[in-house]
Design a protein around this motif. Structure first.
Motif, PDB file in Angstrom:
ATOM      1  N   PRO A 217       0.874  -1.271   0.096  1.00 14.34           N
ATOM      2  CA  PRO A 217       0.031   0.040  -0.024  1.00 14.34           C
ATOM      3  C   PRO A 217       0.976   1.229   0.025  1.00 14.34           C
ATOM      4  O   PRO A 217       1.903   1.304   0.915  1.00 14.34           O
ATOM      5  CB  PRO A 217      -0.731  -0.125   1.467  1.00 14.34           C
ATOM      6  N   ARG A 218       0.555   2.223  -0.675  1.00 11.62           N
ATOM      7  CA  ARG A 218       1.332   3.461  -0.804  1.00 11.62           C
ATOM      8  C   ARG A 218       0.626   4.567  -0.582  1.00 11.62           C
ATOM      9  O   ARG A 218      -0.058   5.025  -1.642  1.00 11.62           O
ATOM     10  CB  ARG A 218       2.066   3.508  -2.418  1.00 11.62           C
ATOM     11  N   TYR A 219       0.653   5.305   0.530  1.00 13.85           N
ATOM     12  CA  TYR A 219      -0.012   6.478   1.042  1.00 13.85           C
ATOM     13  C   TYR A 219       0.880   7.370   1.186  1.00 13.85           C
ATOM     14  O   TYR A 219       1.055   8.082   2.197  1.00 13.85           O
ATOM     15  CB  TYR A 219      -0.871   6.125   2.282  1.00 13.85           C
ATOM     16  N   ALA A 220       1.636   7.874   0.025  1.00 18.14           N
ATOM     17  CA  ALA A 220       2.671   8.762  -0.080  1.00 18.14           C
ATOM     18  C   ALA A 220       3.000   9.177  -1.578  1.00 18.14           C
ATOM     19  O   ALA A 220       2.653   8.157  -2.336  1.00 18.14           O
ATOM     20  CB  ALA A 220       3.931   8.366   0.652  1.00 18.14           C
ATOM     21  N   PRO A 221       3.423  10.516  -1.734  1.00 17.48           N
ATOM     22  CA  PRO A 221       3.632  10.869  -3.317  1.00 17.48           C
ATOM     23  C   PRO A 221       4.657   9.849  -3.941  1.00 17.48           C
ATOM     24  O   PRO A 221       5.596   9.738  -3.401  1.00 17.48           O
ATOM     25  CB  PRO A 221       4.093  12.293  -3.052  1.00 17.48           C
ATOM     26  N   THR A 222       4.343   9.791  -5.246  1.00 15.11           N
ATOM     27  CA  THR A 222       5.200   9.075  -6.163  1.00 15.11           C
ATOM     28  C   THR A 222       4.750   9.887  -7.448  1.00 15.11           C
ATOM     29  O   THR A 222       3.887  10.414  -7.759  1.00 15.11           O
ATOM     30  CB  THR A 222       5.069   7.491  -6.377  1.00 15.11           C
ATOM     31  N   MET A 223       5.684   9.747  -8.494  1.00 17.99           N
ATOM     32  CA  MET A 223       5.680  10.136  -9.612  1.00 17.99           C
ATOM     33  C   MET A 223       5.615   8.939 -10.840  1.00 17.99           C
ATOM     34  O   MET A 223       6.261   7.823 -10.367  1.00 17.99           O
ATOM     35  CB  MET A 223       7.093  10.967 -10.152  1.00 17.99           C
ATOM     36  N   GLU A 224       5.346   9.168 -11.883  1.00 15.58           N
ATOM     37  CA  GLU A 224       5.091   8.230 -13.038  1.00 15.58           C
ATOM     38  C   GLU A 224       6.295   7.333 -13.061  1.00 15.58           C
ATOM     39  O   GLU A 224       6.279   6.202 -13.207  1.00 15.58           O
ATOM     40  CB  GLU A 224       4.667   8.710 -14.156  1.00 15.58           C
ATOM     41  N   TRP A 225       7.556   8.149 -12.928  1.00 16.95           N
ATOM     42  CA  TRP A 225       8.830   7.184 -13.440  1.00 16.95           C
ATOM     43  C   TRP A 225       9.089   6.430 -12.233  1.00 16.95           C
ATOM     44  O   TRP A 225      10.037   5.470 -12.198  1.00 16.95           O
ATOM     45  CB  TRP A 225       9.841   8.225 -13.663  1.00 16.95           C
ATOM     46  N   ASP A 226       8.585   6.682 -10.997  1.00 19.37           N
ATOM     47  CA  ASP A 226       8.799   5.649 -10.029  1.00 19.37           C
ATOM     48  C   ASP A 226       8.146   4.465 -10.046  1.00 19.37           C
ATOM     49  O   ASP A 226       8.582   3.502  -9.361  1.00 19.37           O
ATOM     50  CB  ASP A 226       8.217   6.276  -8.777  1.00 19.37           C
ATOM     51  N   THR A 227       7.030   4.433 -10.838  1.00 20.47           N
ATOM     52  CA  THR A 227       5.996   3.241 -10.881  1.00 20.47           C
ATOM     53  C   THR A 227       5.763   2.602 -11.939  1.00 20.47           C
ATOM     54  O   THR A 227       5.238   1.511 -12.056  1.00 20.47           O
ATOM     55  CB  THR A 227       4.663   3.657 -10.311  1.00 20.47           C
ATOM     56  N   ALA A 228       6.166   3.171 -13.176  1.00 15.16           N
ATOM     57  CA  ALA A 228       5.609   2.558 -14.601  1.00 15.16           C
ATOM     58  C   ALA A 228       6.492   1.311 -14.788  1.00 15.16           C
ATOM     59  O   ALA A 228       5.684   0.249 -15.021  1.00 15.16           O
ATOM     60  CB  ALA A 228       5.953   3.730 -15.505  1.00 15.16           C
TER      61      ALA A 228
END
Length: 266
Positions: A217-228
């Motif tokens: 579970p991720r309840y914190a900011p991420t950017m698209e390049w962190d997750t794609a």
């Protein structure tokens, strides 16, 4: 597994970027702060240059954390694009704990279709083709191996079946948000025990994809390049990466490249 030309390019780019990163890792490097106060090192810059040198000739546009972002009026016309984080986990890199990665994903119609995550400190490579529903992990002897060798050594990723009484949750052992604590309480109310599993960078996705955790579970900011790239690897083995806002998969090349909160699970 048939490795497409795009996946081959992404793998080769990640390995060469990893080699460049480790050359900086083994020196006394300086740390700058970007406008958003996030850290930047020579490794980020060198890795980004290496990756651009591989991806630019494909003529598919690139969204990279370290590139100047193209205006959305242009980006919204892109059907396909690369999404790149040359060093995901720069803070981990600075701490020299090895838990940093190179992330490269190919996105089509806002969904990741290929993903590569390379962990240069331990020479471990994850790669996936979502359409083929296949994701693999390879331990390498060197940053300079061929893609053919990588495919020969690759082992398929196998997520957990989820039937255990113990649920392994990816999170921080040192600072847990209230939302994450609430998430864990909901699991415990179902009569399950919870174990916290901790990792840096996009390795959190890999933990779930390879069966070393049940949910992230991720309840914190991420950017698209962190997750794609992580989402591609998870999706290829039947694991969802769902927005808390919509309960739909995370989408990419949005006007705002910031992700909503999300959960990674089967």
């Amino acid at each position: 597994m048939i490795v497409s030309s795009e996946l081959k390019t992404a793998i080769e780019a990640s390995l060469k970027a990893g080699k460049a990163i480790m050359q900086v890792y083994d020196t006394a490097f300086d740390v700058e702060l970007k406008d958003d106060k996030s850290p930047l090192t020579e490794a980020d810059k060198r890795a980004n240059d290496v990756i651009n040198s591989f991806l630019t000739p494909t003529e598919t546009p690139i969204i990279s954390e370290e590139n100047k972002q193209t205006d959305y009026t242009v980006r919204k016309t892109w059907k396909t694009c690369w999404i790149v984080d040359p060093v995901d986990g720069t803070k981990e890199f600075i701490k020299r704990n090895g838990e940093f990665t190179v992330n490269i994903a190919l996105v089509n119609n806002r969904k990741p279709i290929l993903g590569v995550i390379y962990v240069p400190a331990v020479k471990t490579l994850y790669f996936a083709n979502v359409k083929e529903k296949k994701a693999f992990k390879t331990h390498l002897e060197s940053h300079d191996v061929t893609v053919e060798t990588i495919v020969e050594l690759a082992k398929p990723l196998q997520p957990k079946n989820g039937n255990s009484d113990k649920v392994e949750v990816v999170g921080s052992r040192s600072h847990m948000s209230q939302e994450t604590l609430g998430f864990i309480e909901q699991i415990k109310k179902k009569g399950k025990s919870v174990e916290i599993v901790s990792k840096g960078s996009s390795l959190k996705f890999c933990l779930v994809a390879e069966g070393n955790a049940d949910v992230y579970p991720r309840y914190a900011p991420t950017m698209e390049w962190d997750t794609a790239a992580g989402q591609a690897i998870c999706n290829a083995v039947g694991i969802d990466v769902l927005s808390y806002e919509t309960n739909e998969p995370l989408l990419y090349n949005k006007e705002n490249l910031l992700n909503p909160w999300f959960v990674v699970s089967k």
